[in-house]
Design a protein around this motif. Structure first.
Motif, short mmCIF file in Angstrom:
data_model
loop_
_atom_site.label_atom_id
_atom_site.label_comp_id
_atom_site.label_asym_id
_atom_site.label_seq_id
_atom_site.Cartn_x
_atom_site.Cartn_y
_atom_site.Cartn_z
N PHE A 72 0.80 -1.22 0.00
CA PHE A 72 0.00 0.00 0.00
C PHE A 72 0.84 1.28 0.00
CE2 PHE A 72 -3.12 -3.12 1.18
CZ PHE A 72 -4.32 -2.62 0.69
N ALA A 73 2.11 1.19 0.33
CA ALA A 73 2.95 2.39 0.41
C ALA A 73 3.02 3.08 -0.95
CB ALA A 73 4.35 2.01 0.89
N GLY A 74 2.65 4.36 -0.99
CA GLY A 74 2.72 5.15 -2.21
C GLY A 74 1.62 4.90 -3.21
N VAL A 75 0.65 4.07 -2.86
CA VAL A 75 -0.42 3.68 -3.78
C VAL A 75 -1.64 4.60 -3.60
CG1 VAL A 75 -2.09 1.82 -4.22
CG2 VAL A 75 0.34 1.29 -3.98
N ASN A 76 -2.38 4.83 -4.68
CA ASN A 76 -3.63 5.58 -4.60
C ASN A 76 -4.75 4.66 -4.13
OD1 ASN A 76 -2.35 7.87 -5.62
ND2 ASN A 76 -2.83 7.33 -7.74
N VAL A 77 -5.34 4.99 -3.01
CA VAL A 77 -6.37 4.14 -2.38
C VAL A 77 -7.65 4.94 -2.23
CG1 VAL A 77 -7.03 2.93 -0.27
CG2 VAL A 77 -4.70 2.69 -1.16
N LEU A 78 -8.77 4.32 -2.55
CA LEU A 78 -10.08 4.93 -2.33
C LEU A 78 -10.92 3.97 -1.50
CD1 LEU A 78 -12.32 6.93 -4.70
CD2 LEU A 78 -13.28 4.88 -3.67
N GLU A 79 -11.50 4.48 -0.41
CA GLU A 79 -12.38 3.64 0.40
C GLU A 79 -13.83 4.04 0.15
OE1 GLU A 79 -13.23 1.92 4.91
OE2 GLU A 79 -11.63 3.41 4.64
N LEU A 80 -14.64 3.06 -0.22
CA LEU A 80 -16.07 3.27 -0.45
C LEU A 80 -16.84 3.02 0.85
CD1 LEU A 80 -16.52 1.39 -3.85
CD2 LEU A 80 -16.60 3.87 -3.50
N GLY A 81 -17.89 3.80 1.07
CA GLY A 81 -18.71 3.62 2.28
C GLY A 81 -17.84 3.60 3.52
N ALA A 82 -16.92 4.54 3.61
CA ALA A 82 -15.84 4.46 4.60
C ALA A 82 -16.34 4.58 6.04
CB ALA A 82 -14.79 5.53 4.32
N GLY A 83 -17.36 5.39 6.28
CA GLY A 83 -17.85 5.53 7.66
C GLY A 83 -16.76 6.00 8.59
N THR A 84 -16.44 5.20 9.59
CA THR A 84 -15.38 5.59 10.53
C THR A 84 -13.99 5.44 9.93
OG1 THR A 84 -15.55 3.37 11.47
CG2 THR A 84 -16.71 5.14 12.62
N SER A 85 -13.87 4.80 8.77
CA SER A 85 -12.68 4.90 7.90
C SER A 85 -11.44 4.18 8.40
CB SER A 85 -12.33 6.38 7.66
OG SER A 85 -13.44 7.13 7.27
N LEU A 86 -11.57 3.20 9.26
CA LEU A 86 -10.38 2.57 9.82
C LEU A 86 -9.46 1.97 8.76
CD1 LEU A 86 -8.83 1.85 12.41
CD2 LEU A 86 -10.18 -0.26 12.54
N PRO A 87 -9.95 1.20 7.78
CA PRO A 87 -9.03 0.66 6.76
C PRO A 87 -8.30 1.76 5.99
CG PRO A 87 -11.12 -0.50 6.69
CD PRO A 87 -11.33 0.68 7.58
N GLY A 88 -9.02 2.81 5.60
CA GLY A 88 -8.40 3.90 4.87
C GLY A 88 -7.37 4.65 5.70
N LEU A 89 -7.65 4.82 6.98
CA LEU A 89 -6.70 5.50 7.86
C LEU A 89 -5.43 4.69 8.04
CD1 LEU A 89 -9.23 6.79 10.55
CD2 LEU A 89 -7.96 8.20 8.92
N VAL A 90 -5.57 3.37 8.15
CA VAL A 90 -4.38 2.52 8.23
C VAL A 90 -3.57 2.64 6.95
CG1 VAL A 90 -3.54 0.14 8.41
CG2 VAL A 90 -5.41 0.90 9.88
N ALA A 91 -4.26 2.63 5.80
CA ALA A 91 -3.57 2.79 4.52
C ALA A 91 -2.80 4.11 4.48
CB ALA A 91 -4.57 2.70 3.37
N ALA A 92 -3.42 5.18 4.97
CA ALA A 92 -2.75 6.48 4.99
C ALA A 92 -1.53 6.46 5.91
CB ALA A 92 -3.73 7.56 5.44
N LYS A 93 -1.67 5.79 7.05
CA LYS A 93 -0.56 5.71 8.01
C LYS A 93 0.65 4.97 7.43
CE LYS A 93 -1.77 7.46 12.17
NZ LYS A 93 -0.92 8.36 13.00
N VAL A 94 0.40 4.02 6.52
CA VAL A 94 1.52 3.26 5.96
C VAL A 94 1.99 3.83 4.63
CG1 VAL A 94 0.80 1.17 7.16
CG2 VAL A 94 0.04 1.53 4.80
N GLY A 95 1.49 5.03 4.27
CA GLY A 95 2.05 5.74 3.14
C GLY A 95 1.22 5.81 1.89
N ALA A 96 -0.03 5.36 1.92
CA ALA A 96 -0.89 5.44 0.74
C ALA A 96 -1.46 6.85 0.59
CB ALA A 96 -2.02 4.43 0.84
N ASN A 97 -1.84 7.19 -0.63
CA ASN A 97 -2.56 8.43 -0.92
C ASN A 97 -4.05 8.10 -0.91
OD1 ASN A 97 0.02 9.69 -1.61
ND2 ASN A 97 -0.10 8.43 -3.46
N VAL A 98 -4.76 8.56 0.09
CA VAL A 98 -6.09 8.02 0.38
C VAL A 98 -7.20 9.04 0.14
CG1 VAL A 98 -7.55 7.00 2.17
CG2 VAL A 98 -5.12 6.40 2.06
N VAL A 99 -8.26 8.56 -0.52
CA VAL A 99 -9.51 9.29 -0.63
C VAL A 99 -10.57 8.49 0.13
CG1 VAL A 99 -11.29 10.21 -2.16
CG2 VAL A 99 -8.90 10.21 -2.89
N LEU A 100 -11.16 9.11 1.13
CA LEU A 100 -12.22 8.48 1.92
C LEU A 100 -13.57 8.97 1.41
CD1 LEU A 100 -10.71 9.06 5.49
CD2 LEU A 100 -10.57 6.97 4.12
#
Length: 410
Positions: A72-100
């Motif tokens: 996931f490091a450096g990857v563009n990630v989009l989370e659908l129906g993110a809600g509290t967004s835990l998966p997307g936040l973890v992705a951001a913490k490990v270096g992904a570019n995240v859209v929630l």
């Protein structure tokens, strides 16, 4: 609520109350390393808003992201129906570019997502994205990984969800959709959707197969019986508005959990037995504590649907209550077999259930025909809610009264 013998609605409206908010901390680490650790703090709201609570599927998907963090490091990630967004936040913490993303109309959820990003010191774009509604900004998205935790929930939204996923995949060649889902209807559901939308499965895992033991045994407990669901609020309101009918009546609540409908029945004078799965000791203990807290005398009984001992056949409820018990399709046969036996054991009794209409009326109709039951009343769950309650509850919820059909009577 003050109890009286007047069956008219209580028209007084209390002051609107703030939803109870809490925070939960989620830690990710390797079992063989104390150095590689991240922590995420989530703001949750204890109201009937599914997007403001961390669900087990979200915990599992977040753990998957963590364990594959190099990917996931450096990857563009989009989370659908993110809600509290835990998966997307973890992705951001490990270096992904995240859209929630979450439904564009759910401003409270979107605002909460922004607050959680600030709280965890991560930079994520937060975007309103309603499945099936695509504007120019949607087509500019090019995620390499699309995440979705428990987005396979409401069958009426499946087409819009998968149409959205397919467009995103087509717009970003080589991308993948990774989703964790509660297997409520069997793998045939996800297989059907993939065939319909010309997609293929490249990996399928048991969600618990990669969880570290300290998560699998603790925070991953799917303890739905310790939360007040919208269906419970609606059934409790129905009991309250028909309180004259319940006074002095023998009432049994199936799958009672937090027991709100049964507790209301007890408060208005019913003789109440609260039941839940005999193996769910934590839920049963909580039911006893709640009875003490509310100064009501209810019998609390372990009753596993489809498992009947001598004490079961001594039950003769005049009214059986069940809030959101039509949830797990694998339990439907045992539930309705239990209901039918209770109705047969107490002539003239009825089963009143509120359910989230995830699969259309044909589901309840099929079950009634199969078990030789009949509908004696069907209501939109919101049709009788006072406005000050209806504004805080969401969903497509029905309330139905069921009795033995003429065919089903002995």
């Amino acid at each position: 609520m003050d109890v009286n013998n007047d069956s008219s609605d209580d028209v007084s409206s209390p002051e609107p109350h703030q939803a109870m908010k809490t925070t939960s901390d989620h830690h990710f680490r390797d079992s063989n390393s104390s150095d590689d650790v991240i922590s995420i703090t989530i703001i949750e709201s204890m109201k009937e808003e599914y997007g403001l609570f961390v669900w087990p599927c979200s915990l599992i998907l977040a753990e998957y992201v963590w364990q594959h963090r190099v990917r996931f490091a450096g990857v563009n990630v989009l989370e659908l129906g993110a809600g509290t967004s835990l998966p997307g936040l973890v992705a951001a913490k490990v270096g992904a570019n995240v859209v929630l993303t979450d439904d564009a109309d759910r401003s409270e959820v979107l605002d909460n997502m922004r607050r959680v990003c600030e709280l965890n010191n991560v930079k994520c774009e937060v975007m309103g994205l309603t499945w099936g509604v695509w504007d120019e900004s949607f087509f500019s998205l090019q995620p390499q990984v699309i995440l979705g935790a428990d987005v396979l929930y409401d069958s009426s939204a499946f087409d819009n969800l998968f149409a959205t996923v397919k467009l995103l995949l087509e717009n970003s060649p080589g991308s993948v959709f990774i989703t964790s889902y509660h297997n409520r209807s069997g793998h045939h559901l996800i297989e059907f959707l993939m065939v319909k939308w010309q997609l293929k499965c490249v990996k399928l895992l048991d969600g618990f197969s990669f969880l570290p033991p300290w998560k699998a045994s603790g925070s991953m407990k799917e303890e739905y019986g310790l939360f007040v669901w919208p269906c419970s609020l609606i059934l409790a309101e129905y009991v309250w508005q028909h309180r004259v009918r319940f006074a002095g009546v023998n009432v049994l609540e199936l799958g009672a959990g937090t027991s709100l409908p049964g507790l209301v029945a007890a408060k208005v004078g019913a003789n109440v037995v609260l039941t839940d799965d005999a193996d769910r000791s934590e839920v049963l203990d909580n039911m006893r504590r709640v009875c003490e807290l509310n100064n009501v005398k209810c019998e609390v009984m372990g009753l596993t649907w489809g498992v009947w001992d001598e004490s079961f056949f001594s039950l003769q409820p005049q009214v059986i209550l069940g809030a959101d018990v039509l949830y797990d399709s694998s339990a439907f046969d045992n539930l309705f077999a239990t209901v039918k036996l209770l109705l047969e054991n107490s002539p003239g009794s009825v089963f009143i259930t509120s359910y989230h209409n995830r699969s259309g009326h044909h589901l309840i109709e099929f079950l009634m025909v199969k078990w030789q039951l009949k509908c004696v009343k069907l209501l939109d769950g919101f049709s009788f809610l006072p406005p000050w309650k209806a504004s805080g509850v969401s969903g497509n919820i029905q309330l139905v009264e069921i009795a033995l059909s003429d065919v089903g009577k002995n």
